[in-house]
Write an enzyme that holds these catalytic residues in place. Structure first.
Site, PDB file in Angstrom:
ATOM      1  N   GLU A 152      16.218  -1.781  -9.026  1.00 42.60           N
ATOM      2  CA  GLU A 152      15.346  -2.915  -8.702  1.00 42.60           C
ATOM      3  C   GLU A 152      15.777  -4.215  -9.383  1.00 42.60           C
ATOM      4  OE1 GLU A 152      11.196  -1.784  -9.187  1.00 42.60           O
ATOM      5  OE2 GLU A 152      11.224  -0.896  -7.203  1.00 42.60           O
ATOM      6  N   GLU A 313      12.156   4.983  -2.752  1.00 42.88           N
ATOM      7  CA  GLU A 313      10.970   5.365  -3.512  1.00 42.88           C
ATOM      8  C   GLU A 313       9.711   5.062  -2.718  1.00 42.88           C
ATOM      9  OE1 GLU A 313      10.573   3.502  -7.323  1.00 42.88           O
ATOM     10  OE2 GLU A 313      12.721   3.605  -7.737  1.00 42.88           O
TER      11      GLU A 313
HETATM   12  C1  GLA Z   1       9.817   1.064  -9.235  1.00 43.31           C
HETATM   13  C2  GLA Z   1      10.903   1.650 -10.105  1.00 43.31           C
HETATM   14  C3  GLA Z   1      10.586   2.997 -10.614  1.00 43.31           C
HETATM   15  C4  GLA Z   1       9.132   3.114 -10.992  1.00 43.31           C
HETATM   16  C5  GLA Z   1       8.276   2.756  -9.811  1.00 43.31           C
HETATM   17  C6  GLA Z   1       6.813   2.904 -10.091  1.00 43.31           C
HETATM   18  O1  GLA Z   1      10.044   1.205  -7.908  1.00 43.31           O
HETATM   19  O2  GLA Z   1      12.157   1.643  -9.492  1.00 43.31           O
HETATM   20  O3  GLA Z   1      11.415   3.232 -11.727  1.00 43.31           O
HETATM   21  O4  GLA Z   1       8.871   2.248 -12.041  1.00 43.31           O
HETATM   22  O5  GLA Z   1       8.519   1.425  -9.485  1.00 43.31           O
HETATM   23  O6  GLA Z   1       6.055   2.528  -8.983  1.00 43.31           O
END
Ligand code: GLA
Ligand code: ZN
Length: 694
Positions: A152, A313
């Protein structure tokens, strides 16, 4: 633009797994549970830098070896992350330069994650070195299907404003402008006596320099716009550093990083070429965001020219980061997962496979809770979806969306429009784009979301909401769309600025004026909630007269003077009552019907937006079969296996629709017949493999 996707026999299913937090016995229980849920893919090693490199000159892969071995032994495919999204304490302690200086000018100390200074030579050297060592060690591991670089990108404040970044910015500017004369010109530096006479005088725009109140309040949009571009490129350089080192050891495994959909700090279009395939993390801000999620999926699919992407995710139950974190209602996980597949996802992965033991995500949802139970509602829903994806097999893999509508999504316009003083701070870029997307989505038309530089030749309709900044030959390409008889629609604030965020020395909407056959003379604004009734009616409509609606328009009211355009909507109040709020300019078309250029000069409400978008889509036969059924979504994918129509019911009440095609629902095996009733329960999903016309 070509994409390189991990091969596989089915839509991948699994997610982030961090077994380093638990004893080995737990790993065994986890894998037994993964079997029950048809988990085939695990993402490993997202945040393990401190373990992998306990000191600057020491690397230790023993624990990761064990983690990878266990995954492979269990027949799981592996997405291997490079762990560079969070710094180890020793690194920050020894080299404070790796920490960011924030927008307020405060140099940070160790803590958090996603906060390395992208310009730090130490960070760049050590992150690349770690990625290289990981690739050297794990390239060729059976089941290694993708590399996941960093995590991210963006992080705290969306960037860094330190001295290293300042130097990097100056280099970036020298590269872009060559001379100070051109830089001063681009920034309109004679305003407020800003003419720079030495590159060293340039400093990053933040609260210590050009900004007040925050990132959207800048004295010089040109400076801030360039800094955003530079920062996006600086983080991209971090990604490239690592990818290059991976490629020294592994020439073929696809490399990605997890994006965040419509994430303002990074211009994902500037990154798209460097990713082998796009992936993103889907955490919608609310429970009723189906159109927004659909748009975000389409933005992601657009990054690689329509190739499938991954959902890297999503949470099985709750996120932990908001003030209030409701659980996903029964069936919603399934619905949203199929929505992702419907929009082009070839993988649906979770954060996370097992709930964290401690720290800020310990209550974040997971496939397995702290007790590791498999008899929870969440686990049962995860397992049921896993079984469905298993049963689907490879049917939809690689399938493309047959879109006739293009929507231009543009980070420069987003940045520039929202950092510009003068009009209305409540009119937001994504809200405006989403309003037009939502209307198109509800109408059931498939949409490609593309950059303004995209080839528009294949589309019947091009939507350009708030295309504030015009780059290159976009005006000519939009004219080309209309010239061949197709349709273009733009909203207020389009065509206002050139790529330096300077106004065009002509009537608004600048170079788009001839296309829309209008000029904008004034731009009025109102507080949220204040409306001006806009009567919409097509003067060339079926009855030869108004057939429209009254829309309560808000926020922005441009006063438009037609220069050849027809008036389709008029304001009902204020000194500009009776003047055009929506116009349509017919032109071109050659032998056939003329093309149409629609301009919407105000913030129409949903009904008004739907009316206008409906007119445009209807003209090209693009209104879908469920357009009149609120919250029922139709998304289509096609590949060599056939045409798949995903019918998704986001509403809360059962509904009966009339099936648009005959085919087989791949989820239930039931036969569906065109023209027959199709009953949809709330959160229902139908994956209709359509029978081909004989
Ligand atoms: C992000 C991160 C993860 C985690 C999620 C929680 O997408 O990439 O490591 O922190 O959020 O929602
Ligand atoms: Zn920095």
């Amino acid at each position: 633009m070509s994409a390189l996707l991990p091969a596989g026999p089915k839509v991948r299913y699994g997610g982030d797994y961090n077994p380093e937090q638990w004893p080995r016995e737990v790993w065994e229980a986890d894998y037994a549970a993964f079997d029950l849920a048809s988990i085939d893919t695990v993402t490993l090693n997202v945040f393990s830098w401190a373990t992998l490199q306990p000191a600057e000159d020491t690397y230790d892969f023993a624990l990761l070896d064990a983690v990878v071995e266990r995954a492979v032994a269990g027949g799981r495919d592996v997405v291997l992350a490079t762990s560079t999204g969070a710094l180890p304490p020793w690194l920050a302690h020894r080299h404070p330069e790796v920490e960011r200086t924030d927008f307020s000018g405060r140099r940070h100390v160790y803590g958090q994650r996603h906060n390395a200074c992208p310009s730090s030579p130490v960070y760049r050297r050590l992150s690349a070195e770690l990625a290289g060592r990981l690739a050297g060690r794990y390239a060729g591991t059976p089941g290694l299907v993708a590399w996941h670089v960093g995590n991210e990108y963006g992080g705290f404040d969306g960037g860094c404003w330190c001295d290293l970044c300042a130097a990097g910015f100056r280099d970036w500017l020298r590269e872009r402008y060559g001379t100070l004369e051109r830089l001063n010109d681009a920034w309109n530096a004679t305003f407020w006596s800003h003419t720079f006479s030495d590159w060293e005088q340039v400093v990053p725009p933040n609260l210590l320099s050009e900004h007040w109140r925050g990132p959207d309040h800048t004295a010089f949009q040109g400076i801030t716009l360039d800094y955003r571009r530079f920062m996006s490129d600086a983080m991209l350089a971090n990604f490239r550093d690592e990818k290059e080192r991976i490629r020294e050891h592994d020439a073929t495994t696809p490399v990605t990083t997890n994006f965040m959909g419509m994430f303002r700090p990074i211009d994902y279009h500037r990154w798209a070429d460097d990713l082998d395939f796009a992936s993103w993390d889907n955490y919608p801000p609310g429970q009723r965001e189906h159109a927004r999620m659909a748009l975000a999926h389409d933005v992601m699919r657009g990054l690689k020219g329509g190739a499938p992407f991954w959902v890297m995710e999503q949470t099985p139950t709750i996120t932990a980061s908001r003030d209030v974190n409701p659980v996903k209602r029964p069936g919603v996980l399934r619905l949203w997962s199929w929505q992702a597949v419907a929009h082009g996802a070839d993988a649906v992965l979770y954060f996370q496979m097992r709930q964290s033991k401690g720290a800020c995500e310990k209550y974040h949802g997971a496939v397995l809770d702290h007790a590791g139970r498999t008899d929870t509602r969440a686990f049962r829903e995860v397992a049921a979806l896993g079984a469905e994806l298993d049963a689907l097999g490879d049917a939809v893999l690689g399938a493309r969306t047959p879109a006739r509508v293009a929507l231009l999504f543009d980070w420069d316009s987003w940045w520039a429009a929202e950092m510009t003083d003068g009009f209305n701070r409540h009119a937001r870029y994504v809200d405006t784009v989403l309003a037009y997307y939502r209307a198109t989505w509800q109408a059931g038309a498939q949409v490609d979301v593309v950059p303004q530089t995209a080839d528009l030749a294949g589309y019947d309709v091009v939507l350009a909401p708030m295309l504030h900044v015009l780059r290159g030959d976009v005006a000519a390409r939009l004219e080309g769309v209309v010239a061949r008889g197709a349709s273009v629609l733009a909203s207020f604030w389009s065509g206002r600025a050139d790529e330096d965020a300077n106004a065009f020395l002509m009537d608004a909407p600048g170079p788009l004026g001839p296309l829309f056959g209008i000029r904008v003379e004034e731009t009025d604004s109102a507080e949220p909630g204040v409306t001006n009734p806009v009567t919409l009616g097509d003067p060339l409509g079926p009855a030869g007269g108004p057939d429209g609606v009254v829309s309560q328009a808000g926020l922005v009211f441009e006063v438009v003077v037609p220069q050849g355009a027809d008036v389709v909507g008029t304001y009902g109040a204020e000194f500009y009552a009776g003047t055009p709020a929506v116009t349509r300019h017919r032109a071109g078309g050659g032998e056939g019907d003329p093309g149409e250029a629609w301009y919407v000069a105000t913030g129409l409400d949903d009904a008004g937006t739907a009316w206008v978008v409906g007119r445009v889509l209807e003209r090209h036969g693009l209104v879908g079969p469920y357009a009149d059924v609120p919250d029922v979504e139709l998304a289509v994918r096609e590949n060599a296996n056939g045409r798949f129509a995903f019918v998704l019911h986001h509403g809360t009440e059962p509904v009966d629709v009339v099936a648009h095609a005959s085919g087989t629902d791949l989820l239930t095996g039931r036969a569906v017949t065109a023209g027959e009733p199709l009953h949809l329960e709330p959160a229902d999903v139908v994956v209709l493999r359509e029978h081909r016309a004989l």
